[in-house]
Write a protein that holds these residues in place. Sequence first.
Motif, mmCIF file in Angstrom:
data_model
loop_
_atom_site.group_PDB
_atom_site.id
_atom_site.type_symbol
_atom_site.label_atom_id
_atom_site.label_comp_id
_atom_site.label_asym_id
_atom_site.label_seq_id
_atom_site.Cartn_x
_atom_site.Cartn_y
_atom_site.Cartn_z
ATOM 1 N N CYS A 1 0.831 -1.210 0.000
ATOM 2 C CA CYS A 1 0.000 0.000 0.000
ATOM 3 C C CYS A 1 0.862 1.255 0.000
ATOM 4 O O CYS A 1 0.534 2.234 -0.678
ATOM 5 N N ALA B 1 0.832 3.916 -2.987
ATOM 6 C CA ALA B 1 0.526 5.333 -2.726
ATOM 7 C C ALA B 1 1.599 6.234 -3.320
ATOM 8 O O ALA B 1 1.283 7.241 -3.968
ATOM 9 N N VAL C 1 -1.984 9.027 2.066
ATOM 10 C CA VAL C 1 -2.562 8.088 1.114
ATOM 11 C C VAL C 1 -2.227 6.650 1.531
ATOM 12 O O VAL C 1 -3.076 5.759 1.460
ATOM 13 N N VAL D 1 -4.523 5.796 4.634
ATOM 14 C CA VAL D 1 -5.927 5.618 4.249
ATOM 15 C C VAL D 1 -6.070 4.354 3.392
ATOM 16 O O VAL D 1 -7.002 3.565 3.574
ATOM 17 N N GLY D 2 -5.139 4.144 2.484
ATOM 18 C CA GLY D 2 -5.189 2.964 1.627
ATOM 19 C C GLY D 2 -5.086 1.674 2.415
ATOM 20 O O GLY D 2 -5.853 0.729 2.202
ATOM 21 N N ALA E 1 -8.144 1.058 4.477
ATOM 22 C CA ALA E 1 -9.269 0.621 3.648
ATOM 23 C C ALA E 1 -9.050 -0.803 3.147
ATOM 24 O O ALA E 1 -9.964 -1.629 3.186
ATOM 25 N N THR F 1 -11.751 -1.352 -2.460
ATOM 26 C CA THR F 1 -10.922 -0.342 -1.802
ATOM 27 C C THR F 1 -11.117 1.021 -2.456
ATOM 28 O O THR F 1 -10.936 2.059 -1.814
ATOM 29 N N THR G 1 -11.516 5.121 -0.729
ATOM 30 C CA THR G 1 -10.491 6.084 -1.149
ATOM 31 C C THR G 1 -11.091 7.191 -2.012
ATOM 32 O O THR G 1 -10.678 8.348 -1.902
ATOM 33 N N PHE H 1 -10.660 10.963 -0.730
ATOM 34 C CA PHE H 1 -9.798 11.853 -1.507
ATOM 35 C C PHE H 1 -10.539 12.656 -2.571
ATOM 36 O O PHE H 1 -10.073 13.728 -2.951
ATOM 37 N N GLY I 1 -7.927 9.060 -5.444
ATOM 38 C CA GLY I 1 -8.956 8.135 -4.983
ATOM 39 C C GLY I 1 -9.171 6.973 -5.939
ATOM 40 O O GLY I 1 -9.431 5.849 -5.515
ATOM 41 N N PHE J 1 -4.995 5.242 -6.847
ATOM 42 C CA PHE J 1 -4.382 4.377 -5.848
ATOM 43 C C PHE J 1 -4.844 2.929 -5.975
ATOM 44 O O PHE J 1 -4.016 2.017 -6.041
ATOM 45 N N PRO J 2 -6.151 2.627 -6.003
ATOM 46 C CA PRO J 2 -6.561 1.214 -6.126
ATOM 47 C C PRO J 2 -6.112 0.563 -7.437
ATOM 48 O O PRO J 2 -5.819 -0.633 -7.466
#
Length: 140
Positions: A44, A48, A69, A72-73, A76, A109, A113, A117, A130, A133-134
């Motif tokens: 993660c 990020a 990030v 939060v990532g 999540a 996820t 995010t 974000f 948002g 990232f995934p």
Amino acid sequence: MPNQIETGESAGAFAAVRGFLRRLGSADRRTKTAILVVADIATCMVAAWLALSLRLGYWQIFTRPGMIVSAVGALAFIPIAFSEGVYSGIVRHTGLRGLLQLVRTCLFTAIPTVIVFSFITVKGVPRTIGLLFPLVLAAL
């Protein structure tokens, strides 16, 4: 003629790695799951930093937005991975089913995010992170 791996100092290193992998293979399920969680947190963080760097066009390593990030990532991803059974599936077996579980977990996820974000927004973090990232996390 002996193989280069089997001679000299390489043989000791090869035997050490083989021994470590045997111990890891015989570890209990909790230990394997803990190792996977730590690896996912590290992944993660890398995702990020890569997502921010791709979005901004320059490296964003060990910066405040990168840490936000990452946190939060991971916060999540890890609970979603547990609820989707990713860790129990990977510890037992891997294959196409495990890969599909990971992809689905990365898609789920995206929901928190994007909310954090894109809708709530965080100072210093672009709103597109948002979704980015995934996607990067799934690619890793």
